[in-house]
Design an enzyme around this catalytic site. Sequence first.
Site, PDB file in Angstrom:
ATOM      1  N   TRP A 143      -7.424 -10.863  -2.390  1.00  0.00           N
ATOM      2  CA  TRP A 143      -6.432 -10.397  -3.354  1.00  0.00           C
ATOM      3  C   TRP A 143      -7.074  -9.298  -4.219  1.00  0.00           C
ATOM      4  CZ3 TRP A 143      -6.769 -10.747  -8.758  1.00  0.00           C
ATOM      5  CH2 TRP A 143      -5.630 -10.269  -9.434  1.00  0.00           C
ATOM      6  N   ASP A 194      10.865  -6.783 -12.737  1.00  0.00           N
ATOM      7  CA  ASP A 194       9.994  -7.621 -11.905  1.00  0.00           C
ATOM      8  C   ASP A 194      10.244  -9.100 -12.200  1.00  0.00           C
ATOM      9  OD1 ASP A 194       7.218  -8.575 -10.728  1.00  0.00           O
ATOM     10  OD2 ASP A 194       7.383  -6.469 -10.168  1.00  0.00           O
ATOM     11  N   LYS A 233      12.328  -5.542  -4.613  1.00  0.00           N
ATOM     12  CA  LYS A 233      10.916  -5.803  -4.297  1.00  0.00           C
ATOM     13  C   LYS A 233      10.851  -7.249  -3.818  1.00  0.00           C
ATOM     14  CE  LYS A 233       6.424  -5.935  -6.721  1.00  0.00           C
ATOM     15  NZ  LYS A 233       5.829  -5.776  -8.064  1.00  0.00           N
ATOM     16  N   TRP A 234      10.467  -7.453  -2.559  1.00  0.00           N
ATOM     17  CA  TRP A 234      10.427  -8.796  -1.943  1.00  0.00           C
ATOM     18  C   TRP A 234       8.982  -9.271  -1.969  1.00  0.00           C
ATOM     19  CZ3 TRP A 234      14.361 -10.854   1.870  1.00  0.00           C
ATOM     20  CH2 TRP A 234      13.966 -12.083   2.413  1.00  0.00           C
ATOM     21  N   ASP A 235       8.718 -10.218  -2.841  1.00  0.00           N
ATOM     22  CA  ASP A 235       7.355 -10.686  -3.061  1.00  0.00           C
ATOM     23  C   ASP A 235       7.122 -12.021  -2.344  1.00  0.00           C
ATOM     24  OD1 ASP A 235       4.810 -10.830  -4.133  1.00  0.00           O
ATOM     25  OD2 ASP A 235       5.451 -10.672  -6.214  1.00  0.00           O
ATOM     26  N   ASN A 270       3.955 -14.949  -3.004  1.00  0.00           N
ATOM     27  CA  ASN A 270       2.703 -15.052  -3.752  1.00  0.00           C
ATOM     28  C   ASN A 270       1.781 -16.196  -3.376  1.00  0.00           C
ATOM     29  OD1 ASN A 270       2.447 -12.881  -5.806  1.00  0.00           O
ATOM     30  ND2 ASN A 270       4.531 -13.539  -6.235  1.00  0.00           N
ATOM     31  N   ASP A 309      -2.299  -5.457  -5.926  1.00  0.00           N
ATOM     32  CA  ASP A 309      -2.117  -5.691  -7.362  1.00  0.00           C
ATOM     33  C   ASP A 309      -3.192  -4.977  -8.156  1.00  0.00           C
ATOM     34  OD1 ASP A 309       0.169  -7.118  -7.440  1.00  0.00           O
ATOM     35  OD2 ASP A 309      -0.772  -9.086  -7.496  1.00  0.00           O
TER      36      ASP A 309
END
Length: 719
Positions: free
Chosen positions: A189, A356, A466-468, A470, A538
Amino acid sequence: MIAYDKKTATFTLTGKGVTYAMGVTDGVLEHRYFGAPIGPSDDLSLYRGEAATSFEARVPGKLSQNQILLEAPVYGRGDYREPMLILRGAEGETALDLAYTGHRIVKDHKLAGLPTSFGGETLAITLADPVRGASVDLFYTVCDDCPVIARSARITNTGKSDCKILRAYSAALDLPDNGYDLITLYGAWARERTPERTPIRHGVTSVDSKRVSSSASLNPFAALVEKAAGENAGRCYGMALVYSSSWKIACEGAQNGTTRLTGGINDFAFAKTLAPGESFDAPEAVLVFSSEGIGGLSRAFHDYARAHIVNPAFVNKPRPIVVNNWEATYFDFDYERLFAIIDAAEGTGIDTFVLDDGWFGARVNDSAGLGDWTVNRNKLPDGLKPIIDRCHARGLKFGLWFEPEMVNPDSDLYRAHPDWAIGCPGYQPLLSRRQLVLDVTRKDVRDYIVESVNRVLRENAIDYVKWDSNRNVSDLWSSAADPNDRECFAHEYALGLYDLFDRIVLANPAVFFEGCSGGGSRYDFGMLRYFPQIWTSDDTDAGMRCMIQYGTSYCYPPSAMSCHVSVCPNHQNGRTTPFATRCAVAHLGPTGYELDLSKLPAEEKAQIGEQNALYRRDEDLILSGDLYRVADPFEGRAFGFLLAAKDKSKAALTLVKLFNLTNGERFIPRLPGLDPAADYLVEETGATFRGSTLAEIGLPLDWKALRDFDAAVYHFKRI
Ligand code: DGJ
């Protein structure tokens, strides 16, 4: 072009800058050639199998399988290298013996439930084993604009009882020699896709993901390059998977001096039962050849992605310049804070405001709300409309964040359907970022996601999503799976995910979808088939971004890499870099801002309009230009990208000094990619240079004047 010579039983596939050839000998489909273009007078028999040694298992009347170059190597009949396919029959037998039975040209080739590249011509070669009752269609797509062969395979049970697929890779590529280096992309990450180059030794070296995602730790890409290959010269072979779940790529230096590259769905803890008559499609593997070094290999991948992977509706269209509120507010926002950002964007060239994480359910931090795709009325009592209206009043479009595959235990969705989260019987499912993963292998779960996301898109004027995603998947198990066939979960997750994309992304063609996964943790050609660009990382620090974007460019085009300018000290690593450098690095992909515009110092705010105008002026270089990497940030001193127009009429060079050596050395970057016979004006300095001078001698510049993390940008115009 696809040609078949009946007399010699040879297939020749010719693409731009590439020939791929195969031949049938005693029923065995042999690999004959993959490389620079060759013609009918070239001798393709040179790589044909050698006679078996007495030590090799051999099939009577056939070549020793272990000695020859194979298109579909299998296990159990004398080839001891890494097989592409392993099947287990009802009696537990694993031997498989595939022989050529026929071939055909396929129109508009598509794999069942999987993203498939488009365009080109597809050859399907059928191999069959009548004893085992199995057949395999090998697909080869070739196109006239890239040195690429896209391969995939369909396995069919033609027998009378069930069989189990234990491995179904997409392709195997046998090279007739050894001595290559393997290049892979590792990371984590906020530190995604670092190139790593190691010599290939004898035996098997592999990279993979077991995360039900292509992952930040390793990327589904590998290259075999000649020892002497560098950025601009040398033979290189690449493989990238059009796949977004657990994958594996393995490379074997074999005893006979050959090299095998295989890859596809990870066969770790994998098995899939095929009933009689059933078929299974393996995802595509994109194979690229370049004799122009690693840079040439990357440019071929970029061209292929843009011409055959990314949705043509978006590929060459100007991208939104967004301002995203994540690093500006995180979860802590109300109308006033958002309006301030939106108002400050007016007239700057920023055209889209993206709201967001945090607008839905009971979300005030990451512990609640995922799964409840209704507006958080405590934060936004009048819903999204006032924000959208404010955007429109300021001339902006509106974008919204979703994380559709996830659920927080503290959510109405989880309280209503705890069984919808993935979990293994007997275990408490593991939380990661305080969330669980929805079982998208289940149709009822997918139907809920589709309806709840599409409802928000229907009811609001949303231009961008925005398709996140996590977290990775643990506790792999689905209550809905066939109890006798539970070992295919990771692949079925991918099929469920692609179904969601079909029903949400493709069902909303007017909406621009950006991919994201905790930064760039799901960055692959499967995702790019649906998302023209993906949030690269990120990590928005310009220094780290030099490395991340450099590594990402090995396989993925600049047009796919979302890049935002953020504030300093940087939120991820505390580094301070000049604003101009942050802009320069963020202009190497579809650009945007990840900060509170209303709080930006006046002198930085004043630069935004000009920066965006510059970005827009040369956006065509991002969308369709050729990328030349001119300085490698992993060597510690400098980063450099040259983007050149295909017609060589213009180019832009971005350099960043990473580490200033006291009384340091000179740096005169050589710039390939321009027309050697043309003259170019350097817009920033007024100097002119011959293209050949720039390529062979270099661009003189005052490198010593730059400090740590200073950038220098030069635009070249053919005169
Ligand atoms: C991870 C993404 O990469 C960020 O940009 C942001 O959207 C957060 N998720 C929100 O949770």
